[in-house]
Design an enzyme around this catalytic site. Structure first.
Site, PDB file in Angstrom:
ATOM      1  N   ARG A 177       0.931  -1.032   0.339  1.00 53.16           N
ATOM      2  CA  ARG A 177      -0.122  -0.131  -0.376  1.00 53.16           C
ATOM      3  C   ARG A 177       0.864   0.991   0.276  1.00 53.16           C
ATOM      4  O   ARG A 177       0.713   2.243   0.978  1.00 53.16           O
ATOM      5  CB  ARG A 177      -1.243  -0.272   1.272  1.00 53.16           C
ATOM      6  CG  ARG A 177      -2.004  -1.057   1.139  1.00 53.16           C
ATOM      7  CD  ARG A 177      -2.506  -1.341  -0.321  1.00 53.16           C
ATOM      8  NE  ARG A 177      -4.063  -2.843  -0.228  1.00 53.16           N
ATOM      9  CZ  ARG A 177      -3.512  -3.334  -0.277  1.00 53.16           C
ATOM     10  NH1 ARG A 177      -2.528  -3.756  -1.668  1.00 53.16           N
ATOM     11  NH2 ARG A 177      -3.891  -4.705  -0.383  1.00 53.16           N
ATOM     12  N   SER A 227     -11.266  -2.399   2.191  1.00 54.81           N
ATOM     13  CA  SER A 227     -10.699  -2.620   3.449  1.00 54.81           C
ATOM     14  C   SER A 227     -10.134  -1.071   4.249  1.00 54.81           C
ATOM     15  O   SER A 227     -10.276   0.289   3.721  1.00 54.81           O
ATOM     16  CB  SER A 227      -9.339  -3.175   3.667  1.00 54.81           C
ATOM     17  OG  SER A 227     -10.428  -4.519   2.777  1.00 54.81           O
ATOM     18  N   GLU A 297      -6.448   2.548   5.893  1.00 51.87           N
ATOM     19  CA  GLU A 297      -6.287   3.186   4.322  1.00 51.87           C
ATOM     20  C   GLU A 297      -7.023   4.551   3.398  1.00 51.87           C
ATOM     21  O   GLU A 297      -6.254   4.651   2.525  1.00 51.87           O
ATOM     22  CB  GLU A 297      -6.490   1.880   3.996  1.00 51.87           C
ATOM     23  CG  GLU A 297      -5.612   0.970   3.576  1.00 51.87           C
ATOM     24  CD  GLU A 297      -6.019  -0.640   2.118  1.00 51.87           C
ATOM     25  OE1 GLU A 297      -6.893  -0.226   1.539  1.00 51.87           O
ATOM     26  OE2 GLU A 297      -6.067  -2.012   2.903  1.00 51.87           O
TER      27      GLU A 297
END
Length: 304
Positions: A177, A227, A297
């Site tokens: 990420r 998510s 995130e």
């Protein structure tokens, strides 16, 4: 901000269809929340985008660049200045042999389908990820063992000086990420992949199988940003959240999904503030109960 003066300048660059005043950001995020943006600009070419960015800098106007809003939480107070949205019109996909070149606004699902139909493999994991290529490359999006970096060869970006350059994937510092795009403040214009050849039927079956798994395990019928938290090392955010008894916990119209605790969802009447406070609460409880710091995130824009 002299909105009338700015609008006149941008009309000359984008046409009237490329400018929206007081635009509700709830219409541009998958959370379906967020207040009004003073100005939304919709360039459809790289040249138009560079011109828009140059004007914003000349006028000293704050701005945010977004794609399809699949990883954003925008304040209920809205966004001052301008929002530059890169989506329709900057979503071309070109395939030559096993080389796939796509613009920043290309939807990941469309990119995956086009590759499969061309007899190419490797992007099946992305067929169910919402959002566009630009954000996916920036965040090195992934699922089911695949990541954007796996077959990337280069990324086309606008640099801080508004120069356009092609950067090899090896210089992108990809990790979980993460990419160098964040630190260097690049704006992604597109990316090129080198994919292995495969059987279209097999590729379609694999994509459909992964999407069926998503539907079975994830709360896809509710607005969310996917998510909510990054995967902590050696564990899973959803597992930790569930172990703390937070599955189904809600604040206002925001809820920790009863189907998958790793998702915070909009039950239909949530404000961004509800989602934000729920993220903070989940982080606090998980830290207290497990000692693990969860990192969102989701990118937050505006004042919270």
């Amino acid at each position: 901000m002299n909105l009338r003066h700015l609008t006149a300048r941008f009309v000359s660059l984008l046409g009237e269809a490329g400018i929206r005043e007081n635009e509700p950001m709830a219409a541009h995020t998958t959370f379906k929340t967020g207040g009004l943006a003073d100005l939304m600009l919709l360039p459809r070419t790289e040249e138009g985008l560079v011109s828009v960015l140059r004007v914003l800098r000349e006028e000293n106007i704050p701005y945010h660049v977004i794609g399809r809003g699949s990883n954003l939480l925008v304040s209920d107070e809205g966004l001052r200045g301008a929002v530059v949205k890169l989506a329709d019109g900057m979503d071309n996909i070109d395939i030559c042999g096993n080389t796939v070149t796509a613009q920043t606004g290309a939807a990941l699902k469309v990119l995956c389908l086009e590759a499969i139909r061309a007899g190419l493999a490797g992007l099946e994991f992305a067929g169910g990820i919402p959002g566009a290529l630009g954000g996916a490359v920036c965040m090195n999006a992934g699922a089911y063992g695949g990541e954007m970096k796996d077959y990337l060869t280069s990324v086309r970006v606008i640099g801080r000086g508004l120069e356009i350059c092609e950067i090899p994937a090896s210089a992108m510092d990809f990790s979980y990420r993460h990419s160098a795009i964040m630190e260097k403040e690049y704006i992604v214009l597109g990316a090129t992949f080198s994919l292995p050849f495969g059987d279209p039927r097999t590729g379609m079956e694999k994509m459909n199988e992964l999407n069926a798994r998503r539907r079975e395990k994830q709360p896809l019928t509710y607005p969310s940003a996917g998510s909510t938290f990054k995967r902590p090392q050696g564990n899973y955010a959803g597992t930790l959240i569930e172990s703390c008894g937070l599955k189904g916990f809600s604040i206002g119209g925001a809820q920790v999904s009863e189907k998958h605790a790793g998702f915070i969802i909009n039950m239909g009447n949530a404000f961004s503030r509800d989602i934000y406070e729920l993220i903070l609460y989940v982080k606090e409880v998980v830290l207290k109960e497990t000692g693990v710091v969860l990192e969102p995130e989701v990118k937050m824009l505006g004042e919270f």
